[in-house]
Design a protein around this motif. Structure first.
Motif, PDB file in Angstrom:
ATOM      1  N   VAL A 126       0.839  -1.208   0.000  1.00 53.12           N
ATOM      2  CA  VAL A 126       0.000   0.000   0.000  1.00 53.12           C
ATOM      3  C   VAL A 126       0.878   1.263   0.000  1.00 53.12           C
ATOM      4  N   LEU A 127       1.948   1.267   0.769  1.00 55.25           N
ATOM      5  CA  LEU A 127       2.858   2.426   0.776  1.00 55.25           C
ATOM      6  C   LEU A 127       3.495   2.628  -0.604  1.00 55.25           C
ATOM      7  N   ILE A 128       3.959   1.554  -1.205  1.00 53.22           N
ATOM      8  CA  ILE A 128       4.565   1.651  -2.536  1.00 53.22           C
ATOM      9  C   ILE A 128       3.546   2.145  -3.553  1.00 53.22           C
ATOM     10  N   LEU A 129       2.323   1.623  -3.490  1.00 56.50           N
ATOM     11  CA  LEU A 129       1.282   2.052  -4.424  1.00 56.50           C
ATOM     12  C   LEU A 129       0.921   3.523  -4.241  1.00 56.50           C
ATOM     13  N   GLY A 130       1.036   4.021  -3.019  1.00 55.06           N
ATOM     14  CA  GLY A 130       0.813   5.453  -2.802  1.00 55.06           C
ATOM     15  C   GLY A 130       1.828   6.288  -3.578  1.00 55.06           C
ATOM     16  N   VAL A 131       3.070   5.860  -3.555  1.00 52.49           N
ATOM     17  CA  VAL A 131       4.132   6.576  -4.279  1.00 52.49           C
ATOM     18  C   VAL A 131       3.965   6.417  -5.787  1.00 52.49           C
ATOM     19  N   THR A 132       3.765   5.165  -6.241  1.00 51.38           N
ATOM     20  CA  THR A 132       3.656   4.946  -7.686  1.00 51.38           C
ATOM     21  C   THR A 132       2.369   5.550  -8.259  1.00 51.38           C
ATOM     22  N   GLY A 133       1.326   5.610  -7.457  1.00 54.67           N
ATOM     23  CA  GLY A 133       0.103   6.282  -7.895  1.00 54.67           C
ATOM     24  C   GLY A 133       0.332   7.774  -8.088  1.00 54.67           C
ATOM     25  N   TRP A 134       1.079   8.357  -7.160  1.00 52.57           N
ATOM     26  CA  TRP A 134       1.437   9.782  -7.270  1.00 52.57           C
ATOM     27  C   TRP A 134       2.248  10.013  -8.545  1.00 52.57           C
ATOM     28  N   LEU A 135       3.204   9.116  -8.804  1.00 51.38           N
ATOM     29  CA  LEU A 135       4.037   9.240 -10.002  1.00 51.38           C
ATOM     30  C   LEU A 135       3.210   9.037 -11.268  1.00 51.38           C
ATOM     31  N   GLY A 136       2.267   8.095 -11.233  1.00 54.02           N
ATOM     32  CA  GLY A 136       1.391   7.882 -12.381  1.00 54.02           C
ATOM     33  C   GLY A 136       0.546   9.114 -12.678  1.00 54.02           C
ATOM     34  N   ALA A 137       0.050   9.747 -11.632  1.00 52.45           N
ATOM     35  CA  ALA A 137      -0.709  10.986 -11.816  1.00 52.45           C
ATOM     36  C   ALA A 137       0.182  12.078 -12.391  1.00 52.45           C
ATOM     37  N   SER A 138       1.437  12.107 -11.961  1.00 55.00           N
ATOM     38  CA  SER A 138       2.400  13.067 -12.499  1.00 55.00           C
ATOM     39  C   SER A 138       2.624  12.846 -13.993  1.00 55.00           C
ATOM     40  N   LEU A 139       2.653  11.587 -14.410  1.00 57.49           N
ATOM     41  CA  LEU A 139       2.828  11.302 -15.840  1.00 57.49           C
ATOM     42  C   LEU A 139       1.691  11.902 -16.656  1.00 57.49           C
ATOM     43  N   VAL A 140       0.488  11.849 -16.113  1.00 55.94           N
ATOM     44  CA  VAL A 140      -0.666  12.385 -16.825  1.00 55.94           C
ATOM     45  C   VAL A 140      -0.721  13.905 -16.712  1.00 55.94           C
TER      46      VAL A 140
END
Length: 153
Positions: A126-140
């Motif tokens: 869940v912690l990792i997904l919080g970071v990668t989700g933030w990065l995914g949103a940054s990509l968009v």
């Protein structure tokens, strides 16, 4: 004339498949953490069963999301040129690997299926997904991946 943003290669009617699939495993993996905590507090075995089911569904849909994400990643070289995309992909690969280990941990019997290893793995994912989700949103939103030029995000 403005250059087009990097585009999603795997799409349906102009909508990126990766973005449509990702919420399902994220919810499943967060739900796994919640049900692991519920089991830890109550020792009711049904919560451990819910965790195993959520992990299984999350992994199945993750496989589809990974496939769509890889098609996007390798389909437009401009996406591969964005450092954030590499970190996003690597972080998600780690979360997926931990979830695979976690599903095997959750297949064990009773208390050892959740406490402490399953609970720790679920929290890490869940912690990792919080970071990668933030990065995914940054990509968009920052890099415009999958967004038509002129569209607002």
């Amino acid at each position: 004339m403005r250059q087009a943003n990097p585009q999603s290669t795997a799409q349906v009617a102009g909508h990126p498949i990766h973005a449509m699939l990702v919420p399902i495993p994220v919810v499943c993996f967060v739900g796994t953490l919640v049900t692991d905590i519920a089991y830890w507090i109550t020792a009711n075995m049904q919560w451990a069963n819910f965790s195993a089911w959520l992990l299984s569904v999350g992994l199945i849909v993750s496989a589809l999301a990974v496939l769509a994400g890889l098609i996007d990643f390798f389909g437009d070289r401009r996406i591969r040129e964005i450092r954030t995309a590499w970190i996003h992909a690597a972080g998600n690969a780690v979360a997926l690997a931990l979830s695979i280990v976690n599903v095997f941990v959750h297949s064990r019997d009773a208390y050892t299926s959740v406490v402490p290893t399953g609970l720790v793995l679920s929290a890490m994912v869940v912690l990792i997904l919080g970071v990668t989700g933030w990065l995914g949103a940054s990509l968009v939103h920052r890099h415009g991946v999958g967004v038509e030029v002129g569209e607002r995000t």
